[in-house]
Design a protein around this motif. Structure first.
Motif, PDB file in Angstrom:
ATOM      1  N   GLY A  95       0.821  -1.211   0.000  1.00  0.00           N
ATOM      2  CA  GLY A  95       0.000   0.000   0.000  1.00  0.00           C
ATOM      3  C   GLY A  95       0.849   1.253   0.000  1.00  0.00           C
ATOM      4  N   PHE A 144      -0.325   1.592   8.467  1.00  0.00           N
ATOM      5  CA  PHE A 144      -0.131   2.140   7.122  1.00  0.00           C
ATOM      6  C   PHE A 144       0.308   3.597   7.202  1.00  0.00           C
ATOM      7  CE2 PHE A 144      -2.110   4.515   3.537  1.00  0.00           C
ATOM      8  CZ  PHE A 144      -1.317   4.020   2.517  1.00  0.00           C
ATOM      9  N   ILE A 175      -5.437   9.714  -1.786  1.00  0.00           N
ATOM     10  CA  ILE A 175      -4.604   8.895  -0.899  1.00  0.00           C
ATOM     11  C   ILE A 175      -3.937   9.773   0.160  1.00  0.00           C
ATOM     12  CG2 ILE A 175      -2.650   7.320  -0.760  1.00  0.00           C
ATOM     13  CD1 ILE A 175      -3.247   6.389  -3.570  1.00  0.00           C
TER      14      ILE A 175
END
Length: 609
Positions: free
Chosen positions: A69, A221, A416
């Motif tokens: 990711g 993340f 994002i």
């Protein structure tokens, strides 16, 4: 003496015509502008594991999909910033893009975030580098802060010597670090393929883990995304490239993206396969190197190059901060001193400012990298989001050829980046809340500085100022402390100005001093009026200011100008100044601050021995 030390540390001054020689080739630019992003490989994967370890070692396999990711986010940012480079070839990055497309306030949010982020870049990089040093030499662990401060001083001096000189020195450690990690990753993968590493050290991908949830995964993340800080630096520093600057900058950005992706994915995979758990006193890269090579030459080579690039990665901040400060200073949001080039053609004031505040930050946080990284990362993802959003509006408004593809790239990057920013606030709020406090304060200061410059310009502009009152005559006041050559020299100068009146002012502390001085004065200078102002509280400034107020009021009625001539002797050697009271300096400073419409002149008298 100070001048000699400066020449030794910084080198001889460069001519303005030599500015073109300070531009960077792609190989040097990659080293000096990518060191921050590349160095984050040393702590980005570790940040993922620090979150997963709260669940247990069985959760470490999640670092692999989380790493994928992060690589997707990296690709989106590289493509997005490549478009910014060609759209804004004069540099400025997120600040200029946001200001021109989203509005001034958004531009200041981006600019303020990046200014703070570059300070954090230096603090985080040097702190992490110091951690790498003390991992290899545990006896130095208690000296993290002084070691880190010493490194910041070294890098500051290096940058004050000029862009090309610092780039020439920094290129070697950066490329040695890349070589060292590629060797580490290559040997590690070879050992895995040869079966030298037990598969029982790690849980298989897909193993069910109790207690894992979306919140933990998002937090991991976001933490891993800290490896992407520094990606924007190249778009800010386009003016530092040799011509054609945009093309060279774009190629450098692509090379940085490829190297960062390879190194990050390699470290994440080896950490997972080796079953490495984060430890307080030893970094993840150090553990991987020890598992792969043992404590031999290669281990210390990897630790040494890692420490070097982590420390010298601070140079990305030194390259980008001054150029961003120039853009803000040209728009009058920070002091104009940031636009001035130093002896070596670098923006010295920005470099010094960055170094000082970075050292203060390291001292305040005691060099604890893990406390700085979340604040550091969220500070850069805000500009990421704003710059991509600005580019979206630019493509919609201008609709150039291929604008739909460009729009899609920036849209993905914006979404994002925004998602990561939100995740940071949701998962690490106790660590990142300060940005909600200091960012509004910084923007407020920006506007106050600009308001000041606007007010100064309005008052100095001939078209808008009130007409100057004609001066009909001059009244000169000369504060005296005795009958000396210094006073005589100043009185001679005052008489040469043909003033309507010259008044010598003496401020005695005792009545006997007053009588004695008046007698001496009447014999020495009977033609010059003497006024004595007794000061029972032994202060010189207050009686003098009260007297000047009276003289100024009377002089203004006749359009007379009041001038204060301050006698001052100058010692032959600079250090002699500390042996004297500096009364003349204090009088001058106070009068300049509090006495309006009065001219202050200093008449120096140089001592010969």
């Amino acid at each position: 003496m100070a001048s000699k030390i400066k020449r030794i540390l910084l080198g001889k001054p460069l001519k303005s015509t030599e500015l073109g020689e300070q531009k960077l080739r792609k190989t040097k630019a990659l080293a000096i502008l990518s060191s921050d992003a590349l160095s984050s490989v040393a702590y980005g994967p570790e940040q993922i594991l620090l979150v997963l370890v709260t669940i247990g070692a069985a959760a470490f396999w999640y670092s692999v999909p989380i790493g994928i990711g992060v690589l997707i986010l990296l690709a989106a940012l590289i493509l997005s910033y490549r478009q910014i480079i060609f759209a804004y070839p004069h540099g400025g990055g997120a600040y200029v893009v946001s200001k021109e497309n989203l509005g001034l306030s958004y531009g200041l949010v981006a600019g303020g975030s990046l200014l703070v982020d570059y300070i954090l870049t230096v603090a985080v990089s040097v702190s992490a580098g110091t951690d790498a040093v003390t991992s290899a030499f545990p006896s130095l662990h208690d000296y993290n802060v002084p070691i880190a401060v010493a490194f910041v001083i070294f890098i500051t001096i290096l940058n004050l010597r000029g862009v090309t000189e610092s780039a020439s020195i920094l290129a070697y450690p950066v490329y040695l670090f890349v070589l060292a990690l590629f060797i580490l990753i290559g040997v590690g993968l070879y050992r895995i393929a040869a079966g030298d590493v037990s598969p029982e050290l790690h849980a298989s991908i897909g193993t069910p883990v109790a207690g894992i949830g979306l919140f933990i995964l998002l937090k991991a993340f976001a933490s891993g995304s800290s490896a992407l800080t520094g990606v924007e630096a190249i778009s800010n520093a386009i003016p530092n490239f040799k011509a054609p600057a945009p093309n060279n900058a774009a190629k450098t950005l692509a090379a940085m993206g490829i190297l960062l992706a390879a190194l990050f994915s390699g470290i994440v995979f080896l950490a997972y396969y080796y079953g490495i758990a984060p430890r307080h006193d030893v970094t993840v890269v150090s553990q991987i190197a020890e598992e792969t090579f043992g404590r031999n030459f290669m281990y210390y080579f990897i630790q040494g190059t890692t420490a070097l690039i982590l420390i010298l990665a601070a140079n990305t901040g030194y390259s980008a901060f001054p150029l961003l400060a120039v853009n803000l200073a040209k728009d009058k949001f920070i002091p104009r001193m940031f636009t001035v080039r130093g002896d070596r053609l670098g923006y010295s004031n920005g470099i010094i400012f960055l170094g000082v505040f970075s050292m203060l930050l390291i001292i305040a946080f005691q060099g604890q990298t893990e406390h700085l990284i979340p604040l550091y990362a969220v500070g850069v993802f805000i500009p990421f989001t704003l710059s991509q959003s600005g580019m979206i509006l630019k493509w919609i408004r201008e609709k150039p050829r291929g604008w739909r593809t460009k729009l899609a790239i920036n849209l993905i990057g914006a979404l994002i980046s925004f998602t990561v920013s939100v995740i940071f606030f949701l998962t690490k709020f106790p660590m990142v809340w300060p940005i909600l406090v200091f960012l509004p304060i910084i923007i407020f200061v920006f506007y106050q500085i600009r308001r000041h410059y606007a007010a100064v310009g309005e008052q100095l502009r001939l078209a808008s100022c009130e007409p100057a009152v004609p001066i009909e005559g001059n009244v000169i006041i000369v504060p005296v402390s005795g009958i000396t050559h210094v006073v005589e020299h100043s009185l001679n100068y005052a008489q040469s100005l043909k003033a309507e009146q010259i008044i010598a002012v003496y401020i005695p502390f005792e009545r006997e001093d007053e009588v004695r001085f008046e007698e001496k004065w009447n014999k020495w200078k009977p033609d010059i009026r003497l006024v004595t102002l007794p000061s029972p509280y032994r202060t010189i400034i207050q009686p003098l200011i009260r007297f000047l107020d009276v003289v100024q009021r009377k002089a203004s009625e006749s359009n007379y100008q009041v001038t204060v001539i301050i006698p001052q002797f100058i010692p032959k050697k600079g250090w002699h100044n500390i042996l004297h009271n500096q009364t003349s300096f204090m009088i001058r400073a106070r009068l300049l601050m509090y006495s309006k419409d009065i001219i202050i002149t200093t008449v120096p008298y140089h001592l010969k021995k």
